[in-house]
Design a protein around this motif. Structure first.
Motif, mmCIF file in Angstrom:
data_model
loop_
_atom_site.group_PDB
_atom_site.id
_atom_site.type_symbol
_atom_site.label_atom_id
_atom_site.label_comp_id
_atom_site.label_asym_id
_atom_site.label_seq_id
_atom_site.Cartn_x
_atom_site.Cartn_y
_atom_site.Cartn_z
ATOM 1 N N ASN A 532 0.846 -1.214 0.000
ATOM 2 C CA ASN A 532 0.000 0.000 0.000
ATOM 3 C C ASN A 532 0.870 1.250 0.000
ATOM 4 O O ASN A 532 0.627 2.189 -0.771
ATOM 5 C CB ASN A 532 -0.908 0.023 1.236
ATOM 6 N N LYS A 535 2.320 1.572 -3.358
ATOM 7 C CA LYS A 535 1.277 1.895 -4.351
ATOM 8 C C LYS A 535 0.820 3.344 -4.232
ATOM 9 O O LYS A 535 0.615 4.032 -5.222
ATOM 10 C CB LYS A 535 0.055 0.989 -4.144
ATOM 11 N N TYR A 536 0.636 3.817 -2.987
ATOM 12 C CA TYR A 536 0.050 5.149 -2.797
ATOM 13 C C TYR A 536 1.102 6.221 -2.477
ATOM 14 O O TYR A 536 0.800 7.218 -1.848
ATOM 15 C CB TYR A 536 -1.048 5.086 -1.726
ATOM 16 N N ASP A 560 4.666 6.257 5.502
ATOM 17 C CA ASP A 560 5.128 6.679 4.175
ATOM 18 C C ASP A 560 4.898 8.163 4.008
ATOM 19 O O ASP A 560 4.246 8.810 4.840
ATOM 20 C CB ASP A 560 4.408 5.862 3.093
ATOM 21 N N GLN A 579 -12.442 1.067 -1.154
ATOM 22 C CA GLN A 579 -11.303 1.769 -1.732
ATOM 23 C C GLN A 579 -11.625 3.249 -1.688
ATOM 24 O O GLN A 579 -12.742 3.648 -1.988
ATOM 25 C CB GLN A 579 -11.095 1.349 -3.194
ATOM 26 N N VAL A 580 -10.622 4.047 -1.279
ATOM 27 C CA VAL A 580 -10.872 5.495 -1.259
ATOM 28 C C VAL A 580 -11.155 5.917 -2.689
ATOM 29 O O VAL A 580 -10.386 5.612 -3.595
ATOM 30 C CB VAL A 580 -9.661 6.261 -0.696
ATOM 31 N N SER A 591 -7.915 -4.207 -4.842
ATOM 32 C CA SER A 591 -9.271 -4.743 -4.777
ATOM 33 C C SER A 591 -10.029 -4.258 -3.553
ATOM 34 O O SER A 591 -11.207 -4.505 -3.415
ATOM 35 C CB SER A 591 -9.207 -6.272 -4.740
ATOM 36 N N GLY A 592 -9.319 -3.578 -2.627
ATOM 37 C CA GLY A 592 -9.993 -3.080 -1.426
ATOM 38 C C GLY A 592 -10.205 -4.154 -0.380
ATOM 39 O O GLY A 592 -11.033 -3.991 0.500
ATOM 40 N N GLY A 594 -7.267 -5.858 1.025
ATOM 41 C CA GLY A 594 -6.003 -6.010 1.751
ATOM 42 C C GLY A 594 -6.098 -5.625 3.215
ATOM 43 O O GLY A 594 -5.821 -6.446 4.100
ATOM 44 N N LEU A 595 -6.527 -4.403 3.520
ATOM 45 C CA LEU A 595 -6.542 -3.928 4.915
ATOM 46 C C LEU A 595 -7.552 -4.685 5.771
ATOM 47 O O LEU A 595 -7.360 -4.820 6.969
ATOM 48 C CB LEU A 595 -6.824 -2.429 4.969
HETATM 49 P P1 ADP Z 1 -6.316 -1.991 -2.022
HETATM 50 O O1 ADP Z 1 -6.139 -3.364 -2.533
HETATM 51 O O2 ADP Z 1 -7.327 -1.183 -2.794
HETATM 52 O O3 ADP Z 1 -5.078 -1.319 -1.754
HETATM 53 P P2 ADP Z 1 -6.614 -2.025 0.817
HETATM 54 O O4 ADP Z 1 -7.691 -2.695 1.694
HETATM 55 O O5 ADP Z 1 -5.225 -2.478 1.077
HETATM 56 O O6 ADP Z 1 -7.090 -2.233 -0.651
HETATM 57 O O7 ADP Z 1 -6.737 -0.483 1.106
HETATM 58 C C1 ADP Z 1 -7.988 0.149 1.080
HETATM 59 C C2 ADP Z 1 -7.847 1.566 0.590
HETATM 60 O O8 ADP Z 1 -7.140 2.338 1.569
HETATM 61 C C3 ADP Z 1 -7.019 1.688 -0.647
HETATM 62 O O9 ADP Z 1 -7.822 1.541 -1.826
HETATM 63 C C4 ADP Z 1 -6.434 3.080 -0.527
HETATM 64 O O10 ADP Z 1 -7.291 4.005 -1.096
HETATM 65 C C5 ADP Z 1 -6.344 3.340 0.971
HETATM 66 N N1 ADP Z 1 -4.937 3.166 1.457
HETATM 67 C C6 ADP Z 1 -4.422 2.067 2.101
HETATM 68 N N2 ADP Z 1 -3.121 2.279 2.471
HETATM 69 C C7 ADP Z 1 -2.807 3.545 2.054
HETATM 70 C C8 ADP Z 1 -1.626 4.365 2.147
HETATM 71 N N3 ADP Z 1 -0.514 3.919 2.715
HETATM 72 N N4 ADP Z 1 -1.679 5.601 1.621
HETATM 73 C C9 ADP Z 1 -2.825 6.075 1.047
HETATM 74 N N5 ADP Z 1 -3.980 5.358 0.934
HETATM 75 C C10 ADP Z 1 -3.965 4.111 1.401
#
Ligand code: ADP
Length: 657
Positions: A532, A535-536, A560, A579-580, A591-592, A594-595
């Protein structure tokens, strides 16, 4: 000619109207001796000025006369006191009459109002005496006993109200209490008690049924109670008339209380003062009422509406009942005389039978219960509606998330599949045309491999989510140095971050923290957070992984300098499929889920996660795990290939650069 007829008609009509008016006036003024329109009333009392009984009659008379205000007539009342007790002999009475004749020789007396027997007898002997100022005057009287004799000629001028006879109170008790055969009358030695005793003694012949009247007489309460105690206990009733004393006079309510202590018999009274002191009720002569009655009669005479009677025997008395005691003694409400005065009823509660009262109370209870129930039902209904609305909103939200997920998932699945298919096609063509070289083929195979991993990660995540949902996700705990596990995982991702020019820095306050963890699951957590962060974050960002120990917890911070998450979205990111959205999203693939998996794994380890983030500045995810050593340290047979895991978790990180 016509004018003359009209004039005649008007004169004729006026004459009729005037003559009709004349008839009215003459009938109204019949009683007036002169044309001065002043009604001269001469009140003659039997006793002296301070007599309370007569005073109350005069009060009722003047008050009512003022209220009625006979139209066009002024009432002029003169009051004389015979004061018969001072000298009850003929010589004195003659002197009194002489005085009247002298005093009123030149006045026009219209009505004479005689109060009580003595005054009445004096006035009566003058009504046909030509030499008297009272000759043929209209005589009205009150308080005269029923045994008076009036001749036919006298009847034209005399009318009035008799005293109550004593029969009323006795018959009232006999009527209300079917079993009573003895009535005890408690008297003191004063005139009022003597009068009552006389009346009751004289009336025995017309009682409702046979009854024994027992007079108990004394000024002392002790005597009264002693005598009362001696009488039979059943079928008795009591009438309290006297006022009693021990050393001094005792309050009336105390007298009634003392009687109630020794007797359960119903208690009545003839004395108005007792009616609010604990008795059931009584029949009371009321002076004020008698005065009021005479005033009304004069008003009727003036208006020509006078009824033809000589003596109305009971017109002045009144039945009085105490509201609470009616119920206390279980008196039959239907037998209470209709025009009774009800005392001790400040809220004017209706007089209904005990059964009716119970029915009313039950009805009121039912109505109140129904109101309370309806109100409760209404409130609960509103609550239910609000809850349902919330549930509906949530269901709608979840539905939306699922739809988003399916759309996103299709995209997720399609992208790597497209890459795999197109790359395979290109490789196939190159091989067929024999135009391929080894490096080219290796590059294409790597692409196919990476995209296959992406598909695999997706499918794995979906399987995990399903396992969380049905509770079949299990972990295999081992006592391990968590610092080492995390450090190895972080190092394995450095190359992926490097592709985006991102530095990954690992730092720790402790070299060794032994705690029970599922190694593979913790690796997944760290890889997920790092993927994450990569990616972000934009190029040239940096990622820090920092470990510390405080109390009995280990803190793992992954921070980060990426795009950050707005405050209102922070709580949502752990939701499945979330997902934001908008501009922040789709920077990278995901896929939204992971967390959501990260949070579940940490929860199974009995820890929790905090997220601190600021849009444009970066995100810090803090994992707090309790340090926990397990006794049976079963060796985890599961062979985990970190490299393979990293490849899987990082498969959606764009490493093109
Ligand atoms: P994804 O597979 O979409 O990354 P996650 O469940 O891991 O799904 O994360 C959910 C959402 O949280 C992400 O789509 C993203 O928008 C936001 N997000 C997670 N980690 C970060 C981060 N480190 N910085 C910014 N946004 C994040």
């Amino acid at each position: 000619m016509k004018d003359k007829t009209l004039k005649m008609t008007i004169i004729f009509i006026l004459t009729i109207i005037l003559s009709f008016n004349n008839i009215q006036t003459s009938s109204a003024n019949e009683i007036l001796q002169s044309d001065d329109n002043i009604l001269d009333v001469l009140v003659i009392n039997s006793y002296e000025e301070s007599d309370r009984w007569e005073k109350s009659i005069v009060y009722g008379f003047t008050k009512t006369m003022k209220e009625l205000k006979p139209e066009g007539i002024t009432v002029d009342t003169k009051i004389e006191y015979l004061d018969i007790k001072s000298r009850p002999d003929k010589e004195y009475v003659d002197t009194f009459l002489n005085l009247l004749n002298t005093k009123y020789q030149y006045s026009d007396i219209d009505v004479v109002f005689a109060i009580d027997d003595a005054a009445f007898r004096v006035v009566k002997q003058e009504v046909l005496n030509k030499d008297s100022v009272l000759y043929k005057k209209q005589i009205l009287f009150t308080g005269v006993n029923g045994d008076i004799e009036v001749s036919n000629e006298e009847k034209q001028y005399i009318k009035g109200i008799g005293q109550s006879t004593g029969i009323e109170i006795i018959n009232l008790i006999l009527n209300l209490h079917k079993d009573v055969d003895t009535i005890n009358i408690l008297l003191d030695n004063f005139t009022y008690s003597k009068v009552i005793k006389e009346k009751i003694k004289n009336s025995t012949s017309i009682y409702l049924r046979d009854v024994k009247i027992n007079f108990i007489e004394s000024n002392y309460i002790e005597d009264i109670l002693n005598q009362l105690q001696k009488v039979n206990k059943t079928k008795q009733a009591i009438i309290v008339t006297g006022v009693f004393k021990d050393k001094k006079y005792i309050p009336l309510d105390k007298t009634i209380d003392d009687i109630k202590k020794i007797s359960l018999s119903p208690i009545y009274t003839t004395n108005y003062a007792y009616t609010t002191q604990g008795v059931i009720g009584g029949y009371i002569d009321r002076g004020e009422k008698q005065g009021e009655y005479i005033a009304k009669e004069i008003y009727n005479i003036i208006n020509g509406n006078s009824t033809n009677f000589t003596i109305l025997p009971h017109a002045s008395g009144q039945y009085v009942f105490d509201y609470d005691n009616i119920y206390e003694y279980n008196v039959d409400i239907s037998k209470i005389p209709k025009d009774s005065q009800i005392v001790n009823n400040p809220f004017n509660k209706p007089l209904i039978s005990r059964e009716g009262k119970i029915a009313l109370q039950v009805s009121i209870f039912i109505i109140i219960s129904m109101i309370v129930y309806s109100f409760k039902y209404f409130v609960e209904q509103r609550k239910r509606e609000a809850k349902n609305r919330k549930l509906y909103e949530r269901a709608k939200e979840r539905e939306q998330l699922k739809t988003d997920f399916i759309v996103n998932m299709s995209h997720e699945l399609r992208t790597p599949l497209n890459v795999i298919l197109s790359t395979t096609k290109v490789v196939e063509m190159k091989v067929k045309n024999k135009t391929h070289d080894d490096l080219y083929l290796l590059d294409k195979l790597e692409q196919i491999n990476k995209n296959s991993n992406r598909l695999l990660k997706l499918v794995n995540n979906l399987i995990d989510v399903t396992k969380f949902e049905n509770g079949s996700y299990d972990i295999k705990l081992q006592n391990l140095n968590i610092v080492e596990v995390i450090e190895e995982t972080v190092l394995a991702t450095v190359d992926y971050a490097y592709c985006k020019n991102i530095d990954v820095i690992f730092d720790t306050e402790e070299e060794e923290i032994i705690t029970a963890i599922d190694k593979h699951k913790i690796e997944r957590v760290i890889l997920n957070l790092l993927s994450n962060s990569i990616k972000y974050s934009n190029e040239n960002a940096s990622i820090n992984v920092y470990i510390k120990k405080e109390d009995k917890n280990v803190y793992i911070n992954v921070s980060d300098t990426g795009i950050g998450i707005s405050n209102d979205k922070i709580d949502e990111i752990f939701n499945r499929f979330y997902q934001v959205s908008e501009s922040l999203r789709k920077v990278e693939e995901g896929s939204g889920i992971g967390l959501c998996i990260v949070e579940e794994i940490i929860k199974i380890h009995k820890g929790h996660i905090n997220v601190y983030s600021e849009v444009g500045k970066g995100t810090r995810v803090e994992i707090v795990l309790p340090i926990n050593i397990i006794a049976t340290n079963i060796q985890n047979k599961q062979i985990t290939d970190l490299k393979q895991s990293v490849m899987l978790e990082m498969s959606d990180v764009d490493t093109k650069n």
